[in-house]
Scaffold this active site. Structure first.
Site, PDB file in Angstrom:
ATOM      1  N   ASN A 178      40.422  55.953  90.090  1.00 27.16           N
ATOM      2  CA  ASN A 178      39.547  56.760  90.932  1.00 27.16           C
ATOM      3  C   ASN A 178      38.805  55.850  91.902  1.00 27.16           C
ATOM      4  OD1 ASN A 178      38.242  59.468  91.448  1.00 27.16           O
ATOM      5  ND2 ASN A 178      36.454  58.137  91.225  1.00 27.16           N
ATOM      6  N   TYR A 182      29.730  55.601  95.710  1.00 30.59           N
ATOM      7  CA  TYR A 182      28.482  55.761  94.959  1.00 30.59           C
ATOM      8  C   TYR A 182      27.585  54.586  95.328  1.00 30.59           C
ATOM      9  CZ  TYR A 182      32.168  57.969  92.083  1.00 30.59           C
ATOM     10  OH  TYR A 182      33.270  58.666  91.647  1.00 30.59           O
ATOM     11  N   ARG A 183      26.389  54.864  95.797  1.00 28.54           N
ATOM     12  CA  ARG A 183      25.531  53.786  96.304  1.00 28.54           C
ATOM     13  C   ARG A 183      25.155  52.791  95.200  1.00 28.54           C
ATOM     14  NH1 ARG A 183      20.551  57.932  96.203  1.00 28.54           N
ATOM     15  NH2 ARG A 183      19.583  57.184  94.292  1.00 28.54           N
ATOM     16  N   TRP A 196      26.663  56.926  90.226  1.00 29.99           N
ATOM     17  CA  TRP A 196      27.598  58.055  90.236  1.00 29.99           C
ATOM     18  C   TRP A 196      26.898  59.243  89.605  1.00 29.99           C
ATOM     19  CZ3 TRP A 196      31.233  54.013  88.039  1.00 29.99           C
ATOM     20  CH2 TRP A 196      30.882  53.659  86.737  1.00 29.99           C
ATOM     21  N   GLU A 242      42.746  58.295  95.200  1.00 30.15           N
ATOM     22  CA  GLU A 242      42.312  58.389  96.603  1.00 30.15           C
ATOM     23  C   GLU A 242      43.105  57.445  97.510  1.00 30.15           C
ATOM     24  OE1 GLU A 242      40.206  58.628  94.062  1.00 30.15           O
ATOM     25  OE2 GLU A 242      38.953  60.379  94.506  1.00 30.15           O
ATOM     26  N   ASP A 291      17.767  59.789 101.155  1.00 29.59           N
ATOM     27  CA  ASP A 291      19.127  60.325 100.981  1.00 29.59           C
ATOM     28  C   ASP A 291      19.547  61.247 102.121  1.00 29.59           C
ATOM     29  OD1 ASP A 291      21.531  60.692  99.468  1.00 29.59           O
ATOM     30  OD2 ASP A 291      20.332  60.269  97.694  1.00 29.59           O
TER      31      ASP A 291
HETATM   32  C1  LIG Z   1      27.674  57.626 102.585  1.00 28.41           C
HETATM   33  C2  LIG Z   1      27.905  58.356 101.297  1.00 28.41           C
HETATM   34  C3  LIG Z   1      27.185  58.010 100.174  1.00 28.41           C
HETATM   35  C4  LIG Z   1      27.378  58.678  98.969  1.00 28.41           C
HETATM   36  N1  LIG Z   1      26.658  58.308  97.882  1.00 28.41           N
HETATM   37  C5  LIG Z   1      26.894  58.910  96.692  1.00 28.41           C
HETATM   38  C6  LIG Z   1      26.219  58.464  95.515  1.00 28.41           C
HETATM   39  O1  LIG Z   1      25.397  57.552  95.559  1.00 28.41           O
HETATM   40  N2  LIG Z   1      26.516  59.088  94.341  1.00 28.41           N
HETATM   41  C7  LIG Z   1      27.428  60.102  94.260  1.00 28.41           C
HETATM   42  O2  LIG Z   1      27.680  60.598  93.168  1.00 28.41           O
HETATM   43  N3  LIG Z   1      28.067  60.554  95.362  1.00 28.41           N
HETATM   44  C8  LIG Z   1      27.827  59.972  96.570  1.00 28.41           C
HETATM   45  N4  LIG Z   1      28.494  60.389  97.690  1.00 28.41           N
HETATM   46  C9  LIG Z   1      29.446  61.515  97.577  1.00 28.41           C
HETATM   47  C10 LIG Z   1      30.734  61.053  96.911  1.00 28.41           C
HETATM   48  O3  LIG Z   1      31.230  59.908  97.516  1.00 28.41           O
HETATM   49  C11 LIG Z   1      31.776  62.152  96.964  1.00 28.41           C
HETATM   50  O4  LIG Z   1      31.271  63.256  96.246  1.00 28.41           O
HETATM   51  C12 LIG Z   1      33.114  61.732  96.408  1.00 28.41           C
HETATM   52  O5  LIG Z   1      33.999  62.818  96.449  1.00 28.41           O
HETATM   53  C13 LIG Z   1      32.975  61.255  94.986  1.00 28.41           C
HETATM   54  O6  LIG Z   1      34.213  60.841  94.518  1.00 28.41           O
HETATM   55  P1  LIG Z   1      34.799  61.397  93.150  1.00 28.41           P
HETATM   56  O7  LIG Z   1      35.126  62.835  93.409  1.00 28.41           O
HETATM   57  O8  LIG Z   1      36.020  60.582  92.969  1.00 28.41           O
HETATM   58  O9  LIG Z   1      33.780  61.178  92.119  1.00 28.41           O
HETATM   59  C14 LIG Z   1      28.312  59.728  98.897  1.00 28.41           C
HETATM   60  C15 LIG Z   1      29.038  60.083 100.037  1.00 28.41           C
HETATM   61  C16 LIG Z   1      28.847  59.406 101.222  1.00 28.41           C
HETATM   62  C17 LIG Z   1      29.640  59.800 102.429  1.00 28.41           C
END
Ligand SMILES: Cc1cc2nc3c(=O)[nH]c(=O)nc-3n(C[C@H](O)[C@H](O)[C@H](O)COP(=O)(O)O)c2cc1C
Length: 604
Positions: A178, A182-183, A196, A242, A291
């Site tokens: 995956n 996630y910041r 996450w 991805e 955020d």
């Molecule tokens: C700039 C940016 C920052 C993000 N930061 C977070 C974060 O800190 N935590 C989180 O859970 N999702 C964050 N997201 C959203 C996830 O990247 C998004 O939901 C993604 O689909 C998660 O991947 P997953 O489905 O494989 O878990 C962020 C998205 C962007 C564009």
């Protein structure tokens, strides 16, 4: 279909293309990663059409340059993903699904995985001597995250945060990879937070390691070709890598290479890679952080990422994004997702014509969807379906319109709301999961949801109640309205009628917005009761409450506040065919006992 080339090998090639296209501004003077880069980026993002990408050549206390706003305009997101218009992404997915039609019901449910897996987008192995991302290797005492120009974005942030990381994990059960964005809050030289959210795939895999009591290997790439960066943000089904989506967008597979200190693979062309692990039992307070809601997300406990090695290119470029109140760079990433996923949504719900996630709704607060309605309660069926669909399930408000209404045109949707809405019959309330970033619900990550049915009634459905039109002489002027309401409801300090009465509105199809003094000892419920009791307001079927400092003439602001601050179950007060919606900040007087976050501003 003619497409621009999206197969940039790496970030450097993309930056060069942006510069050639006049889409990149170089900042040659020295700048600080502590608030200065973010101020400049905020101003750029808020300029017309998203401004330019910014390239900071010299960053205080770091040997590396940094870039922001790389994706933040219609043109740049198109260049990044190899399309002239984002709708072409959806067309490409539709074409792919047509050449690989589902063979069974099971395939149907996992349409995208099936389509992608039979094509040639599988990531490849790097075959050369040294992958570019490992030209420089730092381990042990040499690991120092402080060398990277990590941004301290907003004044009340808990520290510097890596904001555009590609977090690579692998399922302990299935071995499937995956990649999520996630910041990461930088805690010290070699540890960060791992933010996450509980509903995300990274968190799900983490739970597998926790249950097994095993350390979780994690690798983080910072900076890669733009399709790969985008893919980390895409809400793909859990069983889909991805990197295949990135390969599909680029029309060329992503080349991966093995990490040096953990059993993981990362894009060979990445700028920086952080290798390490997450301990199953360790958690630490992370945040607050400014955020993409435009508010600070509150501090909470999250896992800790231990960095065992930092590897990078010989001359790497650090890339970051600034999130905040829309419009910001992430709006363009989200728009790409909206367009790319339309055919997939339509595979599950063929009646869906189109949809729109307004930016003022910060992606998870509201979606407007148009359908080809065929039978009674079809709109409600679509609402239920969407609330059970991947990350769409976080959505707080779903508005359904007929196919002859363009869901992406706010004027058309608002016109339907004003002329059609039967408050007593068209609103569906339910409960469900909420995005971690929602702050309106009294309970984190769960709460009430609202469906708004603006479709025409079909045979078999109970007709809407006719709108009571007030007599000509009963239509008050705005001045008289203001005088009477402020005199009779203490705490009311301002009004706006929308659409403006002077622009031909006849008073019976209007919304009323009201500034009130709140929070304090007056709850939204109490204001609602008093306003709904006033005879002079009977023409207004929807009345919106805002805090006293909100400029009611700022359309984007009032929508952003409405979508962010409203918990439908608690804040919509209905009396027969009329309602008051409380879009103010909440506190204990409204039964909201958890902390309410601060709004983002550089002025503190
Ligand atoms: C700039 C940016 C920052 C993000 N930061 C977070 C974060 O800190 N935590 C989180 O859970 N999702 C964050 N997201 C959203 C996830 O990247 C998004 O939901 C993604 O689909 C998660 O991947 P997953 O489905 O494989 O878990 C962020 C998205 C962007 C564009």
């Amino acid at each position: 279909m003619k497409r621009p080339n999206a197969a940039y090998k790496n970030l450097g090639e993309f930056v060069t293309a942006l510069e050639r296209a006049g889409e990149l501004k170089r900042i040659r003077r020295q700048v600080s990663a502590h608030l200065e880069i973010s101020r400049l980026t905020d101003a750029e993002s808020k300029s017309p059409q998203g401004g330019k990408a910014l390239f900071f050549e010299r960053v205080t206390d770091s040997p590396f340059p940094a870039a922001t706003n790389l994706f933040g305009s219609p043109r740049r997101i198109g260049m990044a993903l190899g399309v002239e218009h984002l709708d072409q992404l959806g067309e490409r997915v539709r074409d792919l699904m047509e050449i690989t039609p589902p063979g069974s019901f099971r395939d149907m449910l996992g349409l995208l995985p099936t389509a992608l897996s039979v094509t040639r987008f599988f990531p490849r192995r790097f075959r050369g001597q040294t992958p570019p991302c490992q030209e420089v290797v730092l381990q042990g005492e040499d690991v120092d995250l402080g060398q990277l120009p990590v941004l301290h974005c907003w004044p009340k942030d808990a520290g510097p945060f890596v904001t555009l990381p590609l977090v690579f994990t692998r399922s302990l059960k299935t071995g499937v990879r995956n990649v999520g964005m996630y910041r990461l809050q930088v805690f010290d030289r070699s540890t960060t937070g791992m933010h996450w959210h509980i509903h995300k795939d990274g968190s799900n895999y983490y739970n597998e390691y926790r249950r097994a009591g095993r350390r979780m290997p994690v690798a983080v790439a910072i900076g890669a070709d733009p399709a790969t960066i985008y893919a980390a943000t895409a809400p793909l089904p859990r069983n889909l890598d991805e990197m295949m989506l990135a390969g599909f967008i680029r029309s060329r597979p992503v080349t991966m290479t093995r990490c040096l200190t953990v059993d993981m693979e990362v894009p060979a062309e990445a700028e920086f890679v952080l290798e390490g692990y997450v301990d199953p039992d360790e958690r630490r307070i992370e945040g607050p952080f400014g955020d993409h809601t435009g508010y600070y997300s509150l501090a909470d406990e999250y896992p800790v990422f231990h960095v065992t090695a930092i590897t990078h290119r010989r001359r790497p470029l650090y890339c970051a994004t600034l999130v905040g109140r829309p419009p910001m760079e992430d709006c363009y990433l989200a728009k790409a997702t909206e367009r790319l996923f339309l055919p997939l949504l339509q595979a599950a719900f063929p009646e869906i014509e189109d949809y729109w996630l307004p930016w003022d709704g910060v992606f998870h607060n509201i979606v407007v969807v148009s359908i080809d309605k065929a039978y009674p309660l079809h709109a409600q069926q679509v609402m239920s379906g969407l609330w059970g669909q991947g990350q769409m399930s976080f959505c707080k408000i779903i508005v359904v319109v007929d196919r002859d209404v363009n869901p992406q045109d706010p004027a058309q949707v608002i016109a339907k709301l004003l002329t059609q809405l039967d408050v007593g019959a068209d609103l569906t309330f339910t409960q469900g999961v909420l995005d971690v970033l929602d702050h309106s619900s009294p309970t984190p990550i769960q709460g009430s949801k609202l469906g708004v049915d603006l479709t025409a009634r079909v045979a078999g459905e109970t007709p809407r109640r006719p709108i009571q039109k007030p007599a000509e002489k009963a239509r008050p002027s705005l001045d008289r309205l203001e005088q009477q309401v402020t005199a009779r409801v203490p705490g009311v300090v301002g009004l706006r009628v929308f659409p403006d009465a002077r622009r031909g509105n006849n008073g019976n199809t209007a919304l009323l917005m009201v500034n009130v003094l709140k929070p304090g000892d007056r709850s939204g419920r109490e204001y609602a009761r008093q306003l709904l009791d006033l005879d002079i307001l009977t023409a207004f079927r929807v009345i919106l409450l805002y805090d006293a400092d909100i400029d009611l003439d700022n359309n984007s602001l009032v929508l952003w506040k409405l979508f962010n601050n409203t918990d439908p179950g608690r804040d919509i007060h209905i009396a027969e065919a009329r309602c008051v919606v409380d879009a103010c900040k909440k506190d204990a007087s409204d039964g909201h006992l958890r902390e309410w976050p601060d709004e983002l501003t550089f002025d503190v």
